[in-house]
Design a protein around this motif. Sequence first.
Motif, mmCIF file in Angstrom:
data_model
loop_
_atom_site.group_PDB
_atom_site.id
_atom_site.type_symbol
_atom_site.label_atom_id
_atom_site.label_comp_id
_atom_site.label_asym_id
_atom_site.label_seq_id
_atom_site.Cartn_x
_atom_site.Cartn_y
_atom_site.Cartn_z
ATOM 1 N N UNK A 119 -10.204 -78.412 -18.794
ATOM 2 C CA UNK A 119 -10.863 -79.400 -19.643
ATOM 3 C C UNK A 119 -10.971 -80.778 -18.998
ATOM 4 N N UNK A 120 -10.225 -81.007 -17.909
ATOM 5 C CA UNK A 120 -10.167 -82.337 -17.307
ATOM 6 C C UNK A 120 -10.479 -82.308 -15.815
ATOM 7 N N UNK A 121 -11.453 -81.483 -15.444
ATOM 8 C CA UNK A 121 -11.939 -81.476 -14.067
ATOM 9 C C UNK A 121 -10.885 -81.148 -13.038
ATOM 10 N N UNK A 122 -9.965 -80.268 -13.390
ATOM 11 C CA UNK A 122 -8.929 -79.845 -12.451
ATOM 12 C C UNK A 122 -7.713 -80.737 -12.399
ATOM 13 N N UNK A 123 -7.637 -81.730 -13.266
ATOM 14 C CA UNK A 123 -6.521 -82.680 -13.251
ATOM 15 C C UNK A 123 -5.197 -81.985 -13.563
ATOM 16 N N UNK A 124 -4.115 -82.548 -13.019
ATOM 17 C CA UNK A 124 -2.772 -82.026 -13.236
ATOM 18 C C UNK A 124 -2.160 -82.681 -14.480
ATOM 19 N N UNK A 125 -1.923 -81.898 -15.506
ATOM 20 C CA UNK A 125 -1.328 -82.405 -16.738
ATOM 21 C C UNK A 125 -0.036 -83.151 -16.466
ATOM 22 N N UNK A 126 0.766 -82.638 -15.540
ATOM 23 C CA UNK A 126 2.118 -83.155 -15.331
ATOM 24 C C UNK A 126 2.141 -84.414 -14.470
ATOM 25 N N UNK A 127 0.969 -84.840 -14.013
ATOM 26 C CA UNK A 127 0.867 -86.100 -13.277
ATOM 27 C C UNK A 127 0.299 -87.211 -14.158
ATOM 28 N N UNK A 128 0.244 -86.959 -15.457
ATOM 29 C CA UNK A 128 -0.319 -87.923 -16.403
ATOM 30 C C UNK A 128 0.814 -88.563 -17.199
ATOM 31 N N UNK A 129 1.009 -89.868 -17.019
ATOM 32 C CA UNK A 129 2.151 -90.539 -17.644
ATOM 33 C C UNK A 129 1.882 -91.005 -19.066
ATOM 34 N N UNK A 130 0.686 -90.704 -19.593
ATOM 35 C CA UNK A 130 0.361 -91.140 -20.954
ATOM 36 C C UNK A 130 0.431 -90.019 -21.987
ATOM 37 N N UNK A 131 0.522 -88.781 -21.545
ATOM 38 C CA UNK A 131 0.497 -87.644 -22.463
ATOM 39 C C UNK A 131 1.808 -87.565 -23.238
ATOM 40 N N UNK A 132 1.694 -87.398 -24.550
ATOM 41 C CA UNK A 132 2.877 -87.290 -25.418
ATOM 42 C C UNK A 132 3.045 -85.857 -25.908
ATOM 43 N N UNK A 133 4.283 -85.361 -25.848
ATOM 44 C CA UNK A 133 4.623 -83.996 -26.247
ATOM 45 C C UNK A 133 5.579 -84.033 -27.440
ATOM 46 N N UNK A 134 5.384 -83.099 -28.374
ATOM 47 C CA UNK A 134 6.275 -82.974 -29.531
ATOM 48 C C UNK A 134 6.650 -81.520 -29.752
ATOM 49 N N UNK A 135 7.953 -81.260 -29.853
ATOM 50 C CA UNK A 135 8.454 -79.993 -30.383
ATOM 51 C C UNK A 135 9.033 -80.313 -31.753
ATOM 52 N N UNK A 136 8.323 -79.983 -32.837
ATOM 53 C CA UNK A 136 8.747 -80.414 -34.172
ATOM 54 C C UNK A 136 9.821 -79.548 -34.809
ATOM 55 N N UNK A 137 10.349 -78.572 -34.058
ATOM 56 C CA UNK A 137 11.397 -77.695 -34.605
ATOM 57 C C UNK A 137 12.251 -77.196 -33.451
ATOM 58 N N UNK A 138 12.738 -78.139 -32.667
ATOM 59 C CA UNK A 138 13.480 -77.770 -31.471
ATOM 60 C C UNK A 138 14.822 -77.149 -31.831
ATOM 61 N N UNK A 139 15.205 -76.135 -31.071
ATOM 62 C CA UNK A 139 16.486 -75.455 -31.290
ATOM 63 C C UNK A 139 17.359 -75.608 -30.049
ATOM 64 N N UNK A 140 17.034 -74.895 -28.985
ATOM 65 C CA UNK A 140 17.808 -75.040 -27.749
ATOM 66 C C UNK A 140 17.323 -76.213 -26.914
ATOM 67 N N UNK A 141 16.146 -76.729 -27.204
ATOM 68 C CA UNK A 141 15.570 -77.809 -26.404
ATOM 69 C C UNK A 141 14.858 -77.333 -25.160
ATOM 70 N N UNK A 142 14.613 -76.010 -25.073
ATOM 71 C CA UNK A 142 14.069 -75.464 -23.827
ATOM 72 C C UNK A 142 12.666 -75.981 -23.528
#
Length: 541
Positions: free
Chosen positions: A49-72
């Motif tokens: 969706x982003x022209x081959x960009x690496x998701x993990x090289x983006x410092x603005x992306x926010x992630x949420x696990x709304x029901x974390x258990x082990x935190x994996x």
Amino acid sequence: MSAQASFSLRGRNPDVLTCIANLSNDEVFTPPELANRILNALTEAWAEDHGGANLWANKTVKFLDPFTKSGVFLREVTIRLTEGLAHEIPNLQERVNHILTKQVFGIGITTMTSLLARRSLYCSKHANGTHSIASAFKSDAGNIWFDRTEHTWTNSKCKYCGASQNALDRGEALETHAYAFIHTDDIKTRMAELFGGEMQFDVIIGNPPYQLSDGGYGTSAAPIYQLFVEQAKTLEPRYLSMIIPARWFSGGKGLDEFRESMLADDRVRSINDFLSASDVFPGIGLKGGVCYFLWNRDHAGECAVTTHFKDWPASTMTRPLLEEGADIFIRFNEGLSILKKVMAVDSGTADKLSLPENRRFDQLVSSLRPFGLRTFFRGNAERTDGDVLVYQNGGTGYTARESITTGAHLIDKWKIYVGRAAPGTGNRDTYPHRIISTPFIGEPGSISSETYLCIGPFDSKSEAESALSYLSCRLTRLLILLHKPSQDTTRRVYTFVPTQEWTRRWTDEELYAKYGISETEVEFIEKVVRPMALDGASDDE
């Protein structure tokens, strides 16, 4: 910063999160390998969706696990970001602080799991503790929030999750299992309260709790995972990915509306379907299997459906989730092509998966309690004049004919009885299996309790025997399987089964020839459906 900040915890042999025992079949810990499969799918979708960009090289992306258990999930996301942002933020401590304070968020589901998740993510149960790999937090919780949440009881049930007050209103000494993410009328405001300021998450990901006691008979429980999916969509993330039980494919208890909304949502871009939950959750029995899906807010289209089962080659097909004429998701890609062949012969078109009413086998199948008798009914041991024979749980008995007011028109006809509960091996899914319990002929003058469904009526014994042979065919039972979400076998699961002429004994060879089933399709059917003996020979699973 010490070398341990590179998350050496995961590098231990074995990884501690591969060894942790599950709390129950309802709150299942996600193995790291499965979490990374899901993150890999997310990585590919982002790049596409982003022209081959690496998701993990983006410092603005926010992630949420709304029901974390082990935190994996949070741990694996953080590991990837730590590697991906190395060029942009060279200092390791600065990089880790940025990721953990600005990008990675979680909501614990119990006191214990919140502490476990913090240990997994921060290497300390205190985000601001001496051993924490983060040095920028002021609170113990960091970005993994947990506070005790209470249910809102209305008529003895929680208005948000449907939990039973009798089961879960247990005082302050025990967990409430009132999950914060779904116990609110305004989730966007709630997120701002939890994390301080307006929050727009780009990715919501995780493995929600599956069910809660609903106050029904015995250990009755209602699914709740669909509530988390629906709530997550309300937050409008770019991507949503969760692993959930696969029973929603066909609906059922509390899932019909969810099924309809999911199947109509063309933003569900991929589904990975595991026929056996133990293939991804070792030692866990979840009847019906599990799946994980990827929902893409900004890119609608058909869905890539991949079926996994043990050592079978994975099968992938891009197709609509809801085929025209069907009210469920067709689980097997190979099964869909077979079903379309059957429909082409019996309905005149392969493009619409529905049969004319006069060709629908389900019209011969009774509803539950065909004669009004509950499963626990026990007839008399001795027969008296005017009694009818009752096939009941555990054997047979007798009851007065005049006591039967439901299904009376079937009493003096030939019919077939088939168990409501299909055979299986505990809570695990095994293939090939029989799909239905072994049916048998019901003679005139007989009835059954709720243990059985009644199929008929037939005008003669030979007609009933013809239909019985048809039910023993593998192709017939595959068509049943395509509409069967669980071990429970109701009239509805016969929706895709056409009627035949009841003038001969049916065989699979005749049915394969009639519908043009290919050798490859026959091989698939035989991998999924076990032969069924009607002569008393053993065909146990």
